[in-house]
Design an enzyme around this catalytic site. Structure first.
Site: not given
Lengths: 224, 224, 224, 224
Positions: B72-73, B83, B85, B134, B150, B156, B161
């Protein structure tokens, strides 16, 4: 949790006001009172883009990875540099304990957290890469993150994160951010509020009591 | 880990090519071969903005919260729905075990993970809010996230990654994303590579061997 | 002005609803009626991030450069590919005439516009680069732009651009975008409205009459 | 064109270096020389996110609307507040003349520009709204824009806009931005260069001569 404002746009409120004025090209007297009411007026009319010209950089220590995972979901007008668990060994078992857990469950919670950290340390010493060993660490474990946020996003994020329905740790974080901003930009600090203040109503299905839900506002108006 | 492409821009490659062409206003024959070489040419010249017109939505299950925290960075050209927690009870103890840990540490790792999940369940049943319980769950525990990205950001993000130096779980995730894209957009899939392919050199301090580091490339050039 | 929807996320509303549901992990019946009311509920509660999973691509022709300059100020959830005046020769003098000018000033306005285009053409034929010759073209001259916008930004931008106070050409553009969206995503189309519909009040200093300004709403509430 | 740096993050380079270090948690001596080489190293390895912690605000006057239309296409790490032609009357006919036009076409170009401005003024005085009258103004007419850009985007945008193939006015603008940055952040200024410096090759179809195109670099390497 420890939050320190380490850098910020000097005279941030004046910069916002003079940037906004350039777009209307009028001459103005920029007393602190004028700037303050000018900013308030911009915000009320929804003209928030000039607030992007001022930024604040915070050193945030001692929040949980549960909290930082939420925090980095902010994508606009914000920059993050987070301590890496891939390259930094967590030598000490620093973790966050929610206040609800402190009452009755604290001992087992602490014991398990320490046991996880012990296995982490043993694995790292046994040659397991830090980036893999960390998988065993609970998300209560503390992280450090440097965050720069512009004033527009501070206002916007505070509308969500200062709400009573927000998760307690991120709400506490934003209360700390607000305290730091107050020292250098009191007019901006005034705008760091849950969104119900701006809307005049609550968008949740059930209100905390501060403002009525949207439906009830409409009923009220309709009855006039 | 399970990755499924649940939605995407139909004829994505054709949409990118025709959008880019509109900006140069020439008439063209859009055979699949033409589109493929046109896209390749755009990418090589660094004209990546037309790739923003096509998007891909993935249902990603079974990645760790350690991995989702990194994922999510990515902030640009991407949307996430994860989802929660806070509102979803994790009834089963599903967690990720790095392969390095599988060799020798697996039993203690699994025992502790299960113990954490047991305490989590007991606390939830004992009235502790899920959002607090949690905190005891290790970041190895699995999450589910819907991600729309996209094509420009896919290219990119893959440059980072898919690098051998990337953390293994997020690299595996991007290999899965690439496999899914291949089924519907083979020309775009061809562009999902570590950045060294585009640069001709490695930007890390030490290369994995695929391409030499920047310094060595310069030496080579200089010797001509 | 001519606006054509050239591509979009198939079953966009279903994709938004099922993405949002994944985050709460409940099983649901996704009839069109359910999806429609589910989306409405998400929007009312301000949970707009799932709307980022659906995108729409429009081919926009015949808007002025004055209008496109405003349009490209949208930065989030949007992609643009604009016809370049640096590389495309404008052979024909197509320009936009505001309706206020049509009444009384049209002839002089048209004459000057044509004179500018004539000089443009002569300069280009005389060897002046297109990118320089275009400086003489009025900002009324038409451009073509391919725009992809996700549903969240469509909702957000419509709140500003469909307001009676918005500049007429960009308001007309968003009315056209809305008509196109209606054909494939009627529940989303319902959300493309000026922001006063969501707020229940007008944020401008003077209202167009549709909703009272914020001050007057507070007075009303106060009187109950 | 007049560009003035009106605000910036104090000690910007130190802020970037110390933010980046927090993520690796090592103790360091932050002499100016150290900071400078540390930043250089970050940039070479492509670790640009810490550069987002420092921002620069510029008051930009006297650029054409042709140029500002390009400028506002930058979407990330940047904020703009532009003088509005909807609300600000352009009393004087200030416009930009490209140097190619100065040689031979200047008189006709100036005459037409002045004629357009005359009609604009007459229409405004005759009751036509400014937002409509401005349609007749050539895109050579000057605008004023306040821009805040973080250091990462300054580096990134300069890679494109300082290229010899960039349009001359926006290149001149970025040369001015660079001169302003030099006064307060010389190490960052060193990174404001066309992208060929970083890549070691040119991505255009034809090089300006500074670096060979990608193909030729490969041939060179291959011959070793």
């Amino acid at each position: 949790m420890k939050v320190v404002l380490v850098s910020y746009t000097p005279d941030s409120e004046l910069i916002i006001a003079s940037s906004a004025s350039a777009s209307y090209d009028s001459k103005k007297n920029f007393t602190p009172e004028y700037v303050s009411s000018f900013l308030k007026n911009l915000a009320e009319r929804g003209h928030l883009s000039p607030f992007e010209h001022a930024s604040f950089t915070f050193d945030i220590q001692g929040i949980s990875r549960a909290c930082s995972h939420q925090l980095v979901r902010h994508r606009i007008g914000v920059a993050f540099t987070q301590q890496s668990q891939r390259y930094t060994k967590l030598t000490e078992p620093h973790f966050v304990t929610p206040s609800t857990i402190e009452q009755g469950w604290e001992e087992r919670y602490a014991d398990l957290s320490l046991a996880c950290h012990r296995l982490y340390r043993e694995m790292v010493e046994g040659g397991i890469p830090m980036e893999d060993a960390r998988y065993v660490l609970p998300q209560s474990f503390e992280t450090r993150i440097v965050m720069t946020m512009n004033a527009r996003e501070l206002i916007n994020a505070s509308e969500l994160r200062l709400c009573q329905k927000a998760q307690w740790e991120i709400r506490e974080l934003f209360e700390n951010l607000r305290s730091e901003v107050k020292k250098v930009a009191p007019a901006i600090e005034q705008m760091l509020k849950p969104k119900c203040y701006r809307l005049g109503f609550c968008t949740e299905s059930k209100s905390c009591g501060l403002f009525p839900t949207r439906n009830k506002v409409e009923t009220k108006n309709g009855s006039n």
